[in-house]
Design a protein around this motif. Structure first.
Motif, PDB file in Angstrom:
ATOM      1  N   TYR A 213       0.299  -1.465   0.006  1.00 21.62           N
ATOM      2  CA  TYR A 213       0.081   0.163  -0.170  1.00 21.62           C
ATOM      3  C   TYR A 213       0.974   1.623  -0.329  1.00 21.62           C
ATOM      4  O   TYR A 213       0.294   2.040  -0.547  1.00 21.62           O
ATOM      5  N   GLN A 215       4.142   1.795  -1.787  1.00 26.05           N
ATOM      6  CA  GLN A 215       4.298   1.499  -3.262  1.00 26.05           C
ATOM      7  C   GLN A 215       3.220   1.821  -3.827  1.00 26.05           C
ATOM      8  O   GLN A 215       3.765   2.727  -4.843  1.00 26.05           O
ATOM      9  N   GLN A 216       2.006   1.710  -3.026  1.00 24.96           N
ATOM     10  CA  GLN A 216       0.517   2.264  -4.342  1.00 24.96           C
ATOM     11  C   GLN A 216       0.529   3.627  -4.106  1.00 24.96           C
ATOM     12  O   GLN A 216       0.072   3.865  -4.694  1.00 24.96           O
ATOM     13  N   ALA A 217       0.445   4.107  -2.636  1.00 25.48           N
ATOM     14  CA  ALA A 217       0.639   5.062  -2.611  1.00 25.48           C
ATOM     15  C   ALA A 217       1.600   5.839  -3.296  1.00 25.48           C
ATOM     16  O   ALA A 217       1.382   7.253  -3.827  1.00 25.48           O
ATOM     17  N   ARG A 218       2.787   6.069  -3.269  1.00 26.62           N
ATOM     18  CA  ARG A 218       3.803   6.668  -3.717  1.00 26.62           C
ATOM     19  C   ARG A 218       3.790   6.502  -5.877  1.00 26.62           C
ATOM     20  O   ARG A 218       3.497   7.898  -6.243  1.00 26.62           O
ATOM     21  N   LYS A 220       0.609   6.580  -6.996  1.00 29.43           N
ATOM     22  CA  LYS A 220      -0.973   6.952  -7.642  1.00 29.43           C
ATOM     23  C   LYS A 220       0.123   8.037  -7.341  1.00 29.43           C
ATOM     24  O   LYS A 220      -0.809   9.517  -7.800  1.00 29.43           O
ATOM     25  N   GLY A 221       1.287   8.765  -7.018  1.00 27.42           N
ATOM     26  CA  GLY A 221       2.111  10.382  -6.864  1.00 27.42           C
ATOM     27  C   GLY A 221       1.520  11.301  -5.454  1.00 27.42           C
ATOM     28  O   GLY A 221       1.694  12.154  -6.426  1.00 27.42           O
ATOM     29  N   VAL A 222       1.307  10.667  -5.272  1.00 28.84           N
ATOM     30  CA  VAL A 222       1.080  11.057  -3.232  1.00 28.84           C
ATOM     31  C   VAL A 222       2.526  11.771  -3.046  1.00 28.84           C
ATOM     32  O   VAL A 222       3.755  11.101  -3.067  1.00 28.84           O
ATOM     33  N   PRO A 223       2.274  12.669  -2.677  1.00 28.32           N
ATOM     34  CA  PRO A 223       4.099  13.449  -1.752  1.00 28.32           C
ATOM     35  C   PRO A 223       5.056  12.387  -1.108  1.00 28.32           C
ATOM     36  O   PRO A 223       3.430  12.092  -0.227  1.00 28.32           O
ATOM     37  N   ARG A 230       0.302   9.541   6.182  1.00 26.42           N
ATOM     38  CA  ARG A 230      -0.711   9.143   6.211  1.00 26.42           C
ATOM     39  C   ARG A 230      -0.975   7.875   6.726  1.00 26.42           C
ATOM     40  O   ARG A 230      -1.637   7.473   6.572  1.00 26.42           O
ATOM     41  N   HIS A 231       0.456   7.549   5.180  1.00 30.77           N
ATOM     42  CA  HIS A 231      -0.026   6.000   4.723  1.00 30.77           C
ATOM     43  C   HIS A 231       0.903   4.994   5.791  1.00 30.77           C
ATOM     44  O   HIS A 231       0.690   4.002   6.153  1.00 30.77           O
ATOM     45  N   ALA A 232       2.093   5.692   6.239  1.00 31.00           N
ATOM     46  CA  ALA A 232       3.045   4.565   6.898  1.00 31.00           C
ATOM     47  C   ALA A 232       2.907   4.524   7.988  1.00 31.00           C
ATOM     48  O   ALA A 232       2.447   3.568   9.573  1.00 31.00           O
ATOM     49  N   PRO A 234       0.696   5.708  10.260  1.00 28.27           N
ATOM     50  CA  PRO A 234      -0.532   5.093  11.314  1.00 28.27           C
ATOM     51  C   PRO A 234      -1.147   3.396  11.546  1.00 28.27           C
ATOM     52  O   PRO A 234      -1.212   2.727  12.396  1.00 28.27           O
ATOM     53  N   ASN A 235      -0.440   3.090  10.653  1.00 32.25           N
ATOM     54  CA  ASN A 235       0.092   1.163  10.199  1.00 32.25           C
ATOM     55  C   ASN A 235       1.311   1.387  11.236  1.00 32.25           C
ATOM     56  O   ASN A 235       1.252  -0.152  11.447  1.00 32.25           O
ATOM     57  N   ALA A 308      -5.948   2.244  16.361  1.00 28.53           N
ATOM     58  CA  ALA A 308      -4.977   2.226  15.229  1.00 28.53           C
ATOM     59  C   ALA A 308      -5.551   0.922  14.154  1.00 28.53           C
ATOM     60  O   ALA A 308      -4.938   0.900  13.296  1.00 28.53           O
TER      61      ALA A 308
ATOM     62  N   TYR B  62       9.397   3.911 -11.932  1.00 24.22           N
ATOM     63  CA  TYR B  62       9.241   3.571 -10.609  1.00 24.22           C
ATOM     64  C   TYR B  62      10.230   1.676 -10.969  1.00 24.22           C
ATOM     65  O   TYR B  62       9.984   0.727 -11.483  1.00 24.22           O
ATOM     66  N   ARG B  90       6.217  12.746  -9.779  1.00 25.33           N
ATOM     67  CA  ARG B  90       5.131  12.908  -8.891  1.00 25.33           C
ATOM     68  C   ARG B  90       4.491  13.078  -9.607  1.00 25.33           C
ATOM     69  O   ARG B  90       2.290  12.406  -9.672  1.00 25.33           O
ATOM     70  N   ARG B  93       3.126   9.819 -12.321  1.00 22.41           N
ATOM     71  CA  ARG B  93       2.189   8.968 -11.247  1.00 22.41           C
ATOM     72  C   ARG B  93       0.781   9.252 -11.047  1.00 22.41           C
ATOM     73  O   ARG B  93       0.281  10.018 -10.370  1.00 22.41           O
ATOM     74  N   GLY B  94      -0.555   8.427 -11.237  1.00 18.31           N
ATOM     75  CA  GLY B  94      -1.113   9.109 -11.136  1.00 18.31           C
ATOM     76  C   GLY B  94      -2.097   9.388 -12.397  1.00 18.31           C
ATOM     77  O   GLY B  94      -3.491   9.910 -12.337  1.00 18.31           O
ATOM     78  N   ARG B  95      -1.801  10.454 -12.253  1.00 19.66           N
ATOM     79  CA  ARG B  95      -2.227  11.985 -13.403  1.00 19.66           C
ATOM     80  C   ARG B  95      -2.154  11.481 -15.276  1.00 19.66           C
ATOM     81  O   ARG B  95      -3.119  11.213 -15.903  1.00 19.66           O
ATOM     82  N   SER B 106      -3.957  -6.013  -0.277  1.00 17.34           N
ATOM     83  CA  SER B 106      -2.766  -5.266   0.475  1.00 17.34           C
ATOM     84  C   SER B 106      -2.578  -4.111  -0.275  1.00 17.34           C
ATOM     85  O   SER B 106      -1.330  -3.256   0.276  1.00 17.34           O
ATOM     86  N   ALA B 107      -3.239  -3.594  -1.194  1.00 16.78           N
ATOM     87  CA  ALA B 107      -2.942  -2.297  -2.059  1.00 16.78           C
ATOM     88  C   ALA B 107      -3.235  -1.457  -1.698  1.00 16.78           C
ATOM     89  O   ALA B 107      -2.569  -0.330  -1.690  1.00 16.78           O
ATOM     90  N   ASN B 109      -4.340   1.445   1.666  1.00 13.33           N
ATOM     91  CA  ASN B 109      -3.998   0.947   3.088  1.00 13.33           C
ATOM     92  C   ASN B 109      -5.420   0.398   4.145  1.00 13.33           C
ATOM     93  O   ASN B 109      -6.188   0.956   4.038  1.00 13.33           O
ATOM     94  N   LEU B 112      -6.841   3.323   6.275  1.00 13.79           N
ATOM     95  CA  LEU B 112      -7.886   4.756   5.266  1.00 13.79           C
ATOM     96  C   LEU B 112      -8.563   4.368   4.831  1.00 13.79           C
ATOM     97  O   LEU B 112      -9.208   3.545   4.609  1.00 13.79           O
TER      98      LEU B 112
END
Lengths: 316, 608
Positions: A213, A215-218, A220-223, A230-232, A234-235, A308, B62, B90, B93-95, B106-107, B109, B112
């Protein structure tokens, strides 16, 4: 969630009950006569009888225990043998003092450890990471009184003369009125609990950073900042909360030596005094207070871990 | 198909891309060149270790840790990814390029909410972001209300999770989308929904897609073009129709033949040999050691890409030659159901569950000696629970369980040694079922030692078991980590055979393995069944496999057997709606004749 919390609270109560039983057995119901153990061989029969009366040593063990437990529930902890004062009034201020000390240590240590652990994980295999690894290992290997003595040498008597080496308080003055006096004991405690939390935080964070997740966030282009916060985080915090709780609970034990080292008027210092004076009611009260703290801290950790985890949070 | 349309400016161009591992400098993928036009779906097919995921991730600039791009370029739109700084990457990616992961479980989160995870893909005012998110959720046929956005991933089913992942990819209207095995692990009916969604979405958005999969049948159904990867290179690329009708690389052909046929009109054929490890790839043609047409110099000379048709390129020394048909050896005759008499295992009105939850109801099943009965069902249908009840691993059940007419205790602990010996179990995942600290020889002897104490002639037992499972004698001294997935599963089979069982319970034993390995395992099981008269209980979710191995099938739905009968009859005339829906959802493709030699008729007619 609410049901689980209730369950944990019940478990906590059971733990406390067991602890009270053990404390009772270890102090009052020891083989031999507690009164004689306290007063010594030369005690007169009248004084022995008076003390037995005062400590409720008459009657069968179960009835003694129930009596003792009954008065405990009414916050009647008996009268101190040495000071001839009600124990409840005596331990109040020391409990507050110790709590202030531990709280300041915890407030500093927990976020600091989480930040260092996270940073170390993000910089995996860099010089920073290796340095953190070595320093935490060394700190973990040193007993807390050695750390305390080294800090005294460094900051107060040897190299620098910045802080007082021991606590000097005037009666009636609260410990937090002079924060400089708190620094050294608190810092010693921080250094004692920090290494474990840092290490477990690093390990958990590495695992989380390696997850799909993240890797997926990255992808997705999340800063990157958001990825971490936010992603790492809390887990990663869930499992770490348990370790933090164990460490904080350990503080209550560790505080005994550290308080003695710095002559800090807290629970630990008082406990050592009470043991030396064979002040049975005071010892009982202090040990129970420490046990209560253990239970509460672990309960809090369970709450954090449960909170959590959304699976638990959303369950009915 | 877009291929026939006027050539548009390609969305994605990959030019001689090379990715290596650091610090080993082992080549992971090399000389990858391909292009994808807007609205086109390129299927990338390959077995595990062929480098297809590495390629997929490279399209988003990546690299997994320990790898880096060594040479070549990836161009999306008109931008060369290598020339972008991290900020631009960045933004990309995604855009511009979006990624749909293999396992949404697993992908996504776990901590969230769905809404948060969807909204963070977009920038702009909260209102427009939210309305866009709702729009895309409607497009993938998910609810778009606040309650749904408030949910956490664990509150969704597997299919819903995958659709959230798809929505997440499409939400920013990307030009290119990379799908990494998005339906692996999903049930066939869910898979069908997901594939349809992907196709509709690509069409809607005129979005180019790269669909990575090991499943030729899925790719054949979905993709406009197919790229076959082997050992880090694209060995064949062309329009789907061309590749299916006229596969020009020997590997492509074997890959097609390895896919089990839903109608079982052609045999399942494994591919002999192994794919080379990325650390020891040959300098020449990587397929040469397994290729029937290989000549000596092929092992050292890499073949150049050859155009064999419009947009159809093959990397083979003999690309212009007709491939000879793959010869099919006669398959062994399984003991026919009529000849086998006694029921070995009988299950009568069995009810099983976990605590208060009932997962199996009113199960009546009997398995005759020497036959293969398949338990077919989707995840959660209770098929594994049933097999575990029979093996004595799950004891929370009521009802009767008979072995050769005698009742057996529920727990394997309470069964006699002989009862335990007669039923052996092979687990789904050979990566977990073998103790990594024991050699293969020790592993094979373990159940025997548990049954008999000392074994008289251990070396002999191990050698025989290895031979029966088509392994080499020297495998006995290896550790599981030194073996490939297929070899591991053979070790698990050898371990079961060493105990000389009568019934072999095979729990999804091929689902963790590549299709070529799956075929050879099925071949092995069929041989064992006919040679040793073994009785097989074969648990699977794959209809095509059932047709190729079993004589009878029990279809499970939600804990009940809804259909039970001879494989031929059930699939020719499915009585139950569920069986029909399963068959409809399973992708299937027809191969041109002449890829393999005709099968001797006795072998197939009795393989029922």
């Amino acid at each position: 969630m609410r049901r689980m919390l209730l369950k944990r609270c019940l478990f906590g109560l059971v733990t406390l009950l067991v602890v009270s039983f053990v404390v009772f057995l270890a102090t009052q119901a020891l083989p031999g006569d507690a009164a004689r153990a306290i007063l010594g061989r030369e005690a007169t029969p009248e004084r022995l009888a008076a003390l037995r009366e005062q400590l409720n040593l008459e009657g069968s063990l179960p009835s003694q225990y129930l009596n003792w437990l009954g008065s405990l529930l009414q916050f009647d902890l008996g009268t101190s043998l040495a000071a001839k004062q009600p124990v409840t009034g005596m331990i109040g201020p020391t409990l507050v003092n110790s709590s202030v000390l531990m709280l300041s240590a915890a407030v500093v240590a927990t976020p600091l450890a989480i930040v260092i652990g996270t940073w170390s994980a993000l910089k995996k295999d860099s010089a920073v990471d290796h340095a953190t690894g070595i320093v935490t290992l060394v700190l973990a290997a040193l007993p807390e009184f050695v750390v305390g003595i080294l800090l005294v040498l460094l900051l107060s008597t040897g190299l620098f003369h910045l802080l007082p080496a021991v606590y000097v308080g005037t009666p009636g003055q609260q410990v937090w009125n002079d924060p400089a006096q708190l620094v050294l004991p608190a810092l010693t405690l921080v250094l004692a609990v920090l290494p474990y939390i840092v290490r477990i935080m690093r390990a958990t964070m590495l695992e989380v950073l390696d997850s799909e997740y993240v890797q997926q966030a990255r992808l997705k282009g999340v800063p990157e900042r958001t990825v971490i916060i936010r992603h790492a985080l809390p887990n990663a915090v869930g499992p770490v909360a348990q370790v933090i709780a164990l460490q904080l609970a350990w503080l209550v034990g560790g505080v005994v030596i550290v308080e003695y080292l710095f002559r800090f008027p807290g629970v630990g210092f008082q406990l050592i005094d009470a043991v030396a004076n064979r002040d049975l009611p005071l010892v009982q009260a202090l040990v129970l207070a420490i046990a209560l703290f253990y239970v509460v801290v672990n309960l809090l950790a369970d709450v954090v871990t449960l909170a959590a985890n959304p699976k638990v949070r959303t369950a009915r | 198909m877009t291929a026939s349309a006027a050539p548009a400016c390609p969305t994605l161009v990959v030019d001689r891309l090379k990715i290596v591992g650091v610090p080993s400098m082992a080549v992971i993928i090399d000389e990858i060149s391909l292009e994808v036009r807007p609205g086109e779906i390129l299927g990338v097919v390959g077995e595990s270790g062929s480098g297809k995921t590495t390629l997929g991730l490279a399209l988003l600039n990546y690299c997994k840790s320990g790898t880096r791009v060594d040479d070549g370029s990836v161009t999306v739109g008109n931008e060369d990814l290598a020339k972008l700084d991290w900020r631009a990457v960045r933004q990309l990616r995604g855009r511009t390029v979006a990624y749909i992961p293999q396992s949404p479980a697993s992908a996504l989160n776990p901590a969230l909410r769905i809404g948060t995870q969807l909204q963070e893909c977009l920038s702009g005012s909260a209102e427009t972001v939210l309305s866009r998110v709702r729009e895309v959720l409607r497009e993938v046929a998910l609810p778009d209300d606040d309650a749904f956005l408030q949910r956490y991933p664990h509150q969704l089913s597997g299919g819903q999770q995958q659709r959230v992942a798809i929505a997440m990819a499409f939400v920013a209207r990307p030009a290119l989308i990379v799908l990494d095995e998005p339906t692996t692990g999903l049930d066939v009916s869910t898979q069908e929904h997901v594939l349809r969604t992907v196709r509709d979405m690509c069409l809607n958005y005129r979005c180019a897609a790269v669909y990575i999969s090991h499943d030729m049948a899925v790719v054949a159904e979905l993709a406009d073009r197919i790229a076959v990867m082997y050992s880090g290179r694209v060995v064949e690329i062309g329009d789907t129709a061309d590749v299916l009708a006229d596969p020009r690389h020997p590997y492509t052909r074997r890959l097609l033949l390895a896919v089990p046929d839903l109608e079982a009109r052609r045999p399942m054929l494994g591919i002999p040999g192994h794919a080379p490890s990325p650390l020891a790839r040959p300098t020449g043609c990587a397929f040469a050691p397994r290729c029937p047409m290989a000549e000596e110099h092929h092992a050292t000379e890499a073949p150049a890409p050859v155009d064999v048709g419009p947009r159809h390129t093959v990397r083979c020394h003999k690309a212009h030659l007709r491939l000879p048909p793959v010869s099919v050896s006669e398959l062994p005759r399984p003991v026919s159901a009529a000849a086998a008499g006694q029921p070995v295992i009988e299950v009568r009105s069995l009810q099983a569950g976990y605590g208060p939850i009932r997962v199996l109801r009113d199960i009546d099943l009997s398995v005759q000696a020497g036959e293969c009965v398949a338990l077919l069902g989707e995840s959660g249908s209770g098929k594994t629970t049933l097999s575990r009840c029979i093996a004595g691993l799950h004891t929370d059940f009521t009802g009767e369980l008979l072995l050769d007419g005698d009742p057996v205790p529920a727990s394997s602990f309470k069964r006699s040694r002989d009862q335990r010996r007669r039923i052996q179990y092979i687990f789904q995942n050979p990566y977990e079922s073998l103790n990594p600290r024991r050699t293969v020889g020790e592993l094979i002897l373990q159940p025997l030692r548990a049954l008999h104490g000392r074994v008289a002639d251990p070396a002999e037992v191990v050698a025989r078991a290895l031979e029966q499972a088509s392994l080499r004698p020297d495998h006995a001294y290896r550790y599981p980590a030194q073996l490939s997935g297929g070899e591991r599963q053979r070790v698990a089979i050898a371990r079961a055979l060493a105990a000389e069982p009568e019934v072999l319970v095979c729990d999804e034993i091929t689902s963790a393995l590549d299709v070529s390995v799956q075929s050879s395992l099925v071949e092995l099981l069929r041989q064992l069944q006919s040679r040793m008269g073994l009785t097989l209980l074969f648990i699977t979710h794959n209809i095509a496999l059932v047709r190729n191995i079993a004589q009878r099938v029990a279809v499970l739905e939600a804990g009940r057997i809804v259909e039970l009968g001879a494989v031929e009859d059930v699939f020719a005339r499915p009585q139950h709606a569920y069986t029909r829906s399963l068959m409809q959802a399973t992708p299937n493709f027809q191969l041109p004749p002449g890829l393999h030699t005709p099968v001797v008729s006795t072998a197939t007619s009795d393989a029922r």
